[in-house]
Design an enzyme around this catalytic site. Structure first.
Site, mmCIF file in Angstrom:
data_model
loop_
_atom_site.group_PDB
_atom_site.id
_atom_site.type_symbol
_atom_site.label_atom_id
_atom_site.label_comp_id
_atom_site.label_asym_id
_atom_site.label_seq_id
_atom_site.Cartn_x
_atom_site.Cartn_y
_atom_site.Cartn_z
ATOM 1 N N GLU A 197 0.831 -1.203 0.000
ATOM 2 C CA GLU A 197 0.000 0.000 0.000
ATOM 3 C C GLU A 197 0.867 1.256 0.000
ATOM 4 O OE1 GLU A 197 -2.782 -0.454 3.252
ATOM 5 O OE2 GLU A 197 -3.790 -2.115 2.206
ATOM 6 N N CYS A 199 -2.011 -5.041 -5.554
ATOM 7 C CA CYS A 199 -2.534 -6.277 -4.950
ATOM 8 C C CYS A 199 -1.498 -7.395 -5.009
ATOM 9 C CB CYS A 199 -3.768 -6.753 -5.695
ATOM 10 S SG CYS A 199 -5.223 -5.735 -5.497
ATOM 11 N N GLU A 213 -1.816 -10.555 -5.789
ATOM 12 C CA GLU A 213 -1.883 -11.449 -6.950
ATOM 13 C C GLU A 213 -1.131 -10.854 -8.129
ATOM 14 O OE1 GLU A 213 -4.281 -10.300 -5.014
ATOM 15 O OE2 GLU A 213 -6.107 -11.510 -5.150
ATOM 16 N N CYS A 254 -9.847 -9.422 -6.315
ATOM 17 C CA CYS A 254 -10.596 -8.278 -6.848
ATOM 18 C C CYS A 254 -10.731 -8.413 -8.374
ATOM 19 C CB CYS A 254 -9.903 -6.967 -6.489
ATOM 20 S SG CYS A 254 -8.448 -6.615 -7.488
HETATM 21 N N1 THU Z 1 -5.939 -6.642 -2.118
HETATM 22 C C1 THU Z 1 -5.154 -7.604 -2.679
HETATM 23 O O1 THU Z 1 -3.954 -7.681 -2.414
HETATM 24 N N2 THU Z 1 -5.734 -8.469 -3.548
HETATM 25 C C2 THU Z 1 -7.048 -8.434 -3.915
HETATM 26 O O2 THU Z 1 -7.465 -9.211 -4.776
HETATM 27 C C3 THU Z 1 -7.956 -7.493 -3.269
HETATM 28 C C4 THU Z 1 -7.343 -6.498 -2.379
HETATM 29 C C5 THU Z 1 -5.323 -5.690 -1.175
HETATM 30 C C6 THU Z 1 -5.303 -4.275 -1.661
HETATM 31 C C7 THU Z 1 -5.250 -3.530 -0.353
HETATM 32 O O3 THU Z 1 -3.901 -3.423 0.047
HETATM 33 C C8 THU Z 1 -5.971 -4.427 0.639
HETATM 34 O O4 THU Z 1 -6.028 -5.701 0.033
HETATM 35 C C9 THU Z 1 -7.352 -3.969 0.985
HETATM 36 O O5 THU Z 1 -8.111 -3.731 -0.126
#
Ligand code: THU
Length: 123
Positions: free
Chosen positions: A44, A53, A55, A84
């Site tokens: 982040e 993310c 993945e 997501c």
């Molecule tokens: N996030 C992921 O790493 N992968 C996903 O498929 C959905 C969300 C992360 C992004 C962010 O750092 C945290 O999860 C909350 O949304």
């Protein structure tokens, strides 16, 4: 490598997550056809949309390192959340047809495929 072993690798990635804003750590472990394991975690940023993310970090990292053939993907979050939409698109394009083990903090997982997650893909 067993699904359970790949999930264990994803826990290592999850521990490396940088998630001070959401407090939601995600780990990904991508298995290649030569049995390499490429990890990804969410990272982040203070500029929130810049966040990546887990993945996509794993898939982009693997491609950057020259790996193009994947045989399984493990994901872990505290509650076993699904990827997501953006990650589903990238999984469809670069890691299609492989089992995706979606695990929660107990290490329990369910197995899905890209076609389950993104049934009517773009492209
Ligand atoms: N996030 C992921 O790493 N992968 C996903 O498929 C959905 C969300 C992360 C992004 C962010 O750092 C945290 O999860 C909350 O949304």
């Amino acid at each position: 490598m067993t699904p359970e072993e790949l999930v264990q690798h994803s826990i290592k990635a999850q521990q490396r997550a940088k998630a001070p804003y959401s407090n939601y750590s995600v780990g990904a472990a991508l298995l290649t056809d030569d049995n390499s394991v490429i990890l990804g975690c969410n990272v982040e940023s203070k500029a929130y949309p810049t966040t990546l993310c887990a993945e996509r970090v794993a898939i982009f990292s693997a491609i950057s390192q020259g790996f193009t053939n994947f045989t399984a993907l493990a994901l872990i979050t505290k509650d076993g959340a699904f990827p997501c939409g953006s990650c589903r698109q990238i999984i469809h394009e670069y890691a299609n047809g492989i089992p995706i083990y979606i695990a929660n903090e107990s290490g329990n997982f369910i197995t899905k495929y890209s076609s389950d997650l993104l049934p009517f893909p773009f492209g």
